[in-house]
Design a protein around this motif. Structure first.
Motif, PDB file in Angstrom:
ATOM      1  N   ARG A 163     -14.673  32.751  11.001  1.00 49.05           N
ATOM      2  CA  ARG A 163     -15.082  34.084  10.555  1.00 49.05           C
ATOM      3  C   ARG A 163     -15.147  34.185   9.023  1.00 49.05           C
ATOM      4  O   ARG A 163     -16.080  34.760   8.465  1.00 49.05           O
ATOM      5  N   ALA A 203     -18.421  32.738   7.881  1.00 48.19           N
ATOM      6  CA  ALA A 203     -19.646  33.299   8.483  1.00 48.19           C
ATOM      7  C   ALA A 203     -19.352  34.750   8.846  1.00 48.19           C
ATOM      8  O   ALA A 203     -19.292  35.130  10.021  1.00 48.19           O
ATOM      9  N   HIS A 220     -20.863  37.564   8.889  1.00 47.30           N
ATOM     10  CA  HIS A 220     -21.733  38.461   9.643  1.00 47.30           C
ATOM     11  C   HIS A 220     -22.255  37.856  10.949  1.00 47.30           C
ATOM     12  O   HIS A 220     -23.022  38.498  11.652  1.00 47.30           O
ATOM     13  N   ALA A 221     -21.840  36.640  11.253  1.00 45.85           N
ATOM     14  CA  ALA A 221     -22.332  36.010  12.489  1.00 45.85           C
ATOM     15  C   ALA A 221     -21.718  36.701  13.695  1.00 45.85           C
ATOM     16  O   ALA A 221     -20.534  37.079  13.665  1.00 45.85           O
ATOM     17  N   ASP A 255     -19.904  37.257  17.255  1.00 44.34           N
ATOM     18  CA  ASP A 255     -18.801  36.492  17.856  1.00 44.34           C
ATOM     19  C   ASP A 255     -19.299  35.384  18.777  1.00 44.34           C
ATOM     20  O   ASP A 255     -18.780  34.274  18.761  1.00 44.34           O
ATOM     21  N   SER A 315     -21.905  33.624  18.713  1.00 48.20           N
ATOM     22  CA  SER A 315     -22.456  32.435  18.050  1.00 48.20           C
ATOM     23  C   SER A 315     -21.320  31.561  17.505  1.00 48.20           C
ATOM     24  O   SER A 315     -21.396  30.332  17.539  1.00 48.20           O
ATOM     25  N   LEU A 316     -20.255  32.210  17.026  1.00 48.03           N
ATOM     26  CA  LEU A 316     -19.117  31.422  16.528  1.00 48.03           C
ATOM     27  C   LEU A 316     -18.427  30.707  17.683  1.00 48.03           C
ATOM     28  O   LEU A 316     -18.029  29.546  17.579  1.00 48.03           O
TER      29      LEU A 316
END
Ligand SMILES: Cc1cc2nc3c(=O)[nH]c(=O)nc-3n(C[C@H](O)[C@H](O)[C@H](O)COP(=O)(O)OP(=O)(O)OC[C@H]3O[C@@H](n4cnc5c(N)ncnc54)[C@H](O)[C@@H]3O)c2cc1C
Length: 520
Positions: free
Chosen positions: A356, A359, A361-362, A364, A366-367
């Motif tokens: 997090r 990244a 603004h990615a 959840d 996608s992470l």
């Protein structure tokens, strides 16, 4: 201010250096007092929570340091009994033999150490026993000579990591088991969880300085530990030629502890800061600073995280830290880059919440997807001592870090080699990020040891050239950062200093008493 206490040896800091020294003096008969600004790290569910550890920085020190431009940052330091080892990854390799010599790098010269590998080797043996090191001799061609096998066999790799190692071998590389310090001994407490690196161990199975050194040391009646005790100043006699003790803040009270010998082990930044803070009329530039080198030559390694993703194949590995690659460590492997590059090793398995920070603004999902499919690496190169990279104090006494990364060509080249290696092993997506000023986990070099008092702060036994009863046993003494993890070397030198102090105190050295008997 009250004068409360006297000890033969006061050790400030209970991390890898200070904790190990206390352990080595435990049966010396000397009255040893350990001063630690933090407390014991609590055993609690949050120990293993990525949200708590990475999201809330639950265990990171709350203080802020400044950079050279006056900006504030949160340093990666942890003030607990055990110091930074409470959250370390327990990768415990020895330096390579050549690291003790002068080495030409792309960005300049890495200086020689004032001791040889051979002088430290018996202490490496002992440090590996004390810190439960698991490894396998004879696999990594860059390993230095050793007197026998590792104390414990290597951590067994998960099948996925074993297959990955085979893919590297097919490329002509030499992946070797990463030496790690864990209680994976017969009947040991290690559960091979995914939260070894950067997390505290909830079951005390990580070979940290608290579990292996401080706790066993304070079982001895002559070794005492004061927690929540901040050393803010070291004191000298009127003529300034002897240390007399330490001024501390304990439980809201300022007190003075008198000591025959003071050993500083606050970590490379805080130790330099303490010596600078202890300036007197006789030592206007700080204690032990006739060389004007206190705080200079700050090093941290150049580190990057490299996340390798194979979208077709999940990585079910939980305990990932089983491979070390040193094929790019020495010069001569890359015809277009005739210089050393560094070391590659996996970090603890990344989880979505740990990504997090990089990244923000990615989404959840996608992470989570990235973490499921990835294998995650630490790419580590040597940075070189530069007197301009230094620790100072500002007018309010806050710590200032002047840091300009160097030898970056080696790091770029290592990253390129790592990406080639991983692409060939089947990972089409490769994401990397270089660590900044706040990632100072491998801080070292600020009080370098050496033979020449004009060019070093400490002598070969980490005694201040300027003051006969002042020692430093943390990572400050490193004259070069090398490109392997520092903690085992800190512990080995601390045991060596322990033997020296035992001789000074007139008690038997461990070598006199032990003839091959395991210490742990
Ligand atoms: C996330 C992370 C992962 C790491 N992984 C690895 C790894 O896998 N392998 C490896 O070799 N290294 C690793 N390291 C680095 C390793 O932890 C350090 O190199 C090592 O702990 C340094 O030992 P030290 O004795 O120099 O300092 P520390 O272990 O940090 O100890 C310093 C101690 O001094 C105390 N202190 C500071 N100032 C004062 C004061 N004024 N008064 C009283 N007490 C004070 C601190 O609270 C602390 O207990 C990692 C570090 C981090 C943060």
């Amino acid at each position: 201010m009250t004068r409360a206490h006297h000890a033969d040896v006061v050790i400030i800091g209970t991390g890898m250096g200070g904790g190990t020294l206390a352990w080595s003096l435990r049966d010396s008969g000397a009255k040893v007092l350990l001063l630690e600004r933090g407390d014991f790290l609590p055993s609690e569910p949050q120990n293993w929570s990525p949200e708590a550890v990475f999201g809330e920085n639950r265990y990171k020190a709350k203080e802020q340091w400044r950079d050279a431009n006056g900006g504030w940052f949160s340093p990666g330091v942890h003030y607990f009994v055990g110091g930074n080892t409470k959250v370390y990854g327990a990768a415990l390799p020895r330096l390579r033999e050549a690291d003790f010599d002068e080495i030409q790098h792309a960005g300049g010269v890495s200086p020689a150490w004032p001791i040889s590998y051979g002088e430290l080797a018996p202490y490496y043996d002992r440090a590996e026993r004390l810190f439960w090191v698991h490894g396998e001799a004879g696999v990594d061609p860059t390993d230095p000579p050793r007197s026998g096998p590792y104390p414990f066999p290597p951590m067994p790799p998960d099948p996925y990591m074993e297959e990955l190692a085979e893919r590297f071998r097919l490329q002509g590389l030499h992946p070797a088991p990463l030496p790690v310090g864990l209680d994976y001994r017969p009947g040991g407490r290690c559960v091979r969880c995914g939260t070894c690196d950067a997390f505290p161990c909830r079951v005390l199975a990580k070979a940290d300085a608290e579990a292996c050194a401080v706790r066993p040391a304070i079982e001895w009646p002559n070794v005492e530990l004061w927690t929540n005790t901040y050393a803010f100043r070291i004191t000298t006699n009127a003529s300034g030629d002897r240390i007399t003790g330490v001024e501390v803040q304990r439980g809201g009270e300022r007190m003075r502890v008198a000591a025959d010998i003071v050993v500083v082990a606050c970590g490379a930044v805080n130790s330099a800061a303490l010596l600078l803070r202890s300036a007197t009329a006789r030592h206007p530039q700080g204690l032990a600073n006739s060389s004007e080198l206190v705080g200079r030559n700050y090093m941290v390694h150049t580190n990057s995280v490299l996340v390798a993703i194979d979208p077709r194949r999940p990585n079910p590995t939980v305990f990932q830290k089983t491979i070390s690659i040193n094929d790019f460590y020495h010069a001569g492997v890359d015809s277009e880059f005739p210089f050393p590059m560094g070391n590659l090793q996996p970090i603890g398995k990344l989880q979505a919440a740990m990504m997090r920070g990089v990244a923000r603004h990615a989404p959840d999902w996608s992470l989570r997807a990235a973490a499921r499919q990835s294998v995650d690496w630490w790419v580590m190169s040597e940075d070189l001592p530069d007197p301009a990279n230094r620790v100072t104090l500002d007018s309010s006494g806050d710590i200032v870090i002047h840091w300009r990364p160097n030898n970056l060509a080696a790091h770029s080249r290592l990253m390129r080699q790592a990406k080639t290696m991983l692409r060939r092993a089947g990972y089409p997506i490769l994401l990397d990020r270089q660590m900044g000023i706040a990632t100072n986990s491998h801080q070292c070099g600020t009080l370098r040891f050496g033979r020449d008092p004009g060019r070093s702060v400490l002598d070969r036994y980490c005694r201040a050239h300027d003051l006969d009863n002042l020692y430093v046993v943390d990572a400050s003494f490193f004259p070069s950062s090398t490109a392997v993890n520092p903690a085992l070397t800190i512990a080995a030198q601390s045991l060596r200093v322990g033997d020296h102090l035992r001789e000074r105190l007139g008690v038997a050295t461990v070598h006199d008493r032990l003839t091959g008997v395991a210490e742990a």
